[in-house]
Design a protein around this motif. Structure first.
Motif, short mmCIF file in Angstrom:
data_model
loop_
_atom_site.label_atom_id
_atom_site.label_comp_id
_atom_site.label_asym_id
_atom_site.label_seq_id
_atom_site.Cartn_x
_atom_site.Cartn_y
_atom_site.Cartn_z
N ALA A 38 0.84 -1.19 0.00
CA ALA A 38 0.00 0.00 0.00
C ALA A 38 0.88 1.25 0.00
CB ALA A 38 -0.91 0.01 1.22
N GLY A 39 0.46 2.24 -0.77
CA GLY A 39 1.19 3.50 -0.80
C GLY A 39 0.73 4.44 0.30
N GLU A 40 -0.55 4.42 0.59
CA GLU A 40 -1.10 5.31 1.62
C GLU A 40 -1.77 4.48 2.70
OE1 GLU A 40 -4.38 8.90 2.16
OE2 GLU A 40 -4.17 7.94 0.22
N LEU A 41 -1.37 4.72 3.92
CA LEU A 41 -1.94 4.02 5.07
C LEU A 41 -2.38 5.02 6.11
CD1 LEU A 41 0.80 1.27 5.33
CD2 LEU A 41 -1.57 0.89 4.62
N VAL A 42 -3.43 4.67 6.83
CA VAL A 42 -3.92 5.52 7.92
C VAL A 42 -4.05 4.67 9.18
CG1 VAL A 42 -5.11 7.14 6.40
CG2 VAL A 42 -6.34 5.15 7.26
N ASP A 43 -4.13 5.34 10.30
CA ASP A 43 -4.27 4.67 11.60
C ASP A 43 -5.59 3.91 11.66
OD1 ASP A 43 -3.96 3.98 14.30
OD2 ASP A 43 -4.88 5.85 14.97
N ALA A 44 -5.51 2.64 12.03
CA ALA A 44 -6.71 1.81 12.16
C ALA A 44 -7.01 1.52 13.63
CB ALA A 44 -6.54 0.51 11.39
N GLY A 45 -6.26 2.15 14.53
CA GLY A 45 -6.44 1.90 15.95
C GLY A 45 -5.56 0.74 16.40
N PRO A 46 -5.60 0.46 17.68
CA PRO A 46 -4.75 -0.62 18.21
C PRO A 46 -5.36 -2.00 17.94
CG PRO A 46 -6.00 0.37 19.98
CD PRO A 46 -6.30 1.17 18.74
N ASP A 47 -4.50 -2.98 17.87
CA ASP A 47 -4.97 -4.36 17.76
C ASP A 47 -5.25 -4.89 19.16
OD1 ASP A 47 -2.51 -5.13 18.89
OD2 ASP A 47 -1.70 -5.83 16.99
N TRP A 48 -5.60 -6.16 19.24
CA TRP A 48 -5.94 -6.82 20.50
C TRP A 48 -4.83 -6.69 21.54
CZ3 TRP A 48 -9.93 -8.39 23.06
CH2 TRP A 48 -9.82 -9.38 24.03
N TYR A 49 -3.58 -6.59 21.05
CA TYR A 49 -2.42 -6.53 21.94
C TYR A 49 -1.98 -5.10 22.25
CZ TYR A 49 -2.38 -11.31 20.31
OH TYR A 49 -2.75 -12.59 20.00
N GLY A 50 -2.71 -4.12 21.71
CA GLY A 50 -2.38 -2.72 21.95
C GLY A 50 -1.38 -2.14 20.96
N ARG A 51 -0.99 -2.91 19.95
CA ARG A 51 -0.05 -2.42 18.94
C ARG A 51 -0.80 -1.56 17.92
NH1 ARG A 51 1.80 -8.36 17.14
NH2 ARG A 51 -0.41 -8.22 16.67
N PRO A 52 -0.21 -0.47 17.48
CA PRO A 52 -0.88 0.34 16.45
C PRO A 52 -0.98 -0.42 15.13
CG PRO A 52 1.34 1.16 16.84
CD PRO A 52 1.10 0.07 17.85
#
Length: 188
Positions: A38-52
């Motif tokens: 992907a060329g453009e990515l945006v924040d999707a929030g944290p995963d189950w483990y708290g990782r961005p």
């Protein structure tokens, strides 16, 4: 991607496969399309483990709508994994090789670098409370039942159903946003 950039990407992928000891032509045996990063990515929030986590913008918006809709129906969904770079995919395979796993075993559950839908920023691995992550038992949850019935309305498809043509293990937790997906894939 331009033709030159695509050519450079293919060379990079081939070099990484050589470093990992992947036989030339292996991907053709599995019918795997090349997946462009992907060329453009945006924040999707944290995963189950708290990782961005990050996703391609349209996939992120669809994920948020789907997650909220499921929650409104009393079905909690959470991210386990989203975008993965080619380099990160290499690290995953190296770690598993160092742990003594065979390449055939690894490639039943992990795509080769350059061939993972996670590279596109459109794939998500999902979980739900009280269910082990990335386990087939996910198919027995209310979350999976909800996804089977509703994910398509948000543009998500189950990428690896049972007996899929790619030779991947059944992954009821892996869903990919398919809006304009073909521009992120190329057949060799």
């Amino acid at each position: 991607m331009t033709v030159e950039t695509l050519a450079q990407y293919r060379v990079r992928i081939e070099r990484l496969h050589d470093e990992l000891g992947i036989p030339s032509g292996f991907t053709g045996q599995r019918d795997w399309p090349l997946q462009l990063e992907a060329g453009e990515l945006v924040d999707a929030g944290p995963d189950w483990y708290g990782r961005p986590q990050r996703l391609q913008p349209a996939a992120q918006a669809a994920w948020q709508r789907m997650r909220h809709s499921a929650a409104g129906d009393g079905v909690p969904l959470h991210l386990i994994s989203a975008f993965r770079s080619v380099d990160y995919q290499c690290q995953v395979i190296r770690r598993k090789r160092e742990a003594g796993r065979s390449m055939d075993d690894i490639l039943r559950v992990n795509a080769l670098p350059g061939y993972s839908e996670h590279h596109t920023g459109r794939a998500i691995d999902l979980g739900t409370p009280d269910c082990p992550v990335l386990e087939e038992v996910f198919e027995q949850t209310a979350a999976f039942d909800w996804l089977r019935r509703h994910a398509g309305a948000f543009g998500f498809i189950l990428s690896y159903p049972r007996d899929n043509s790619m030779g991947m293990a059944y992954e009821p937790w892996h869903w990919c946003h398919h809006s304009d997906l073909d521009k992120f894939r190329t057949r060799e």
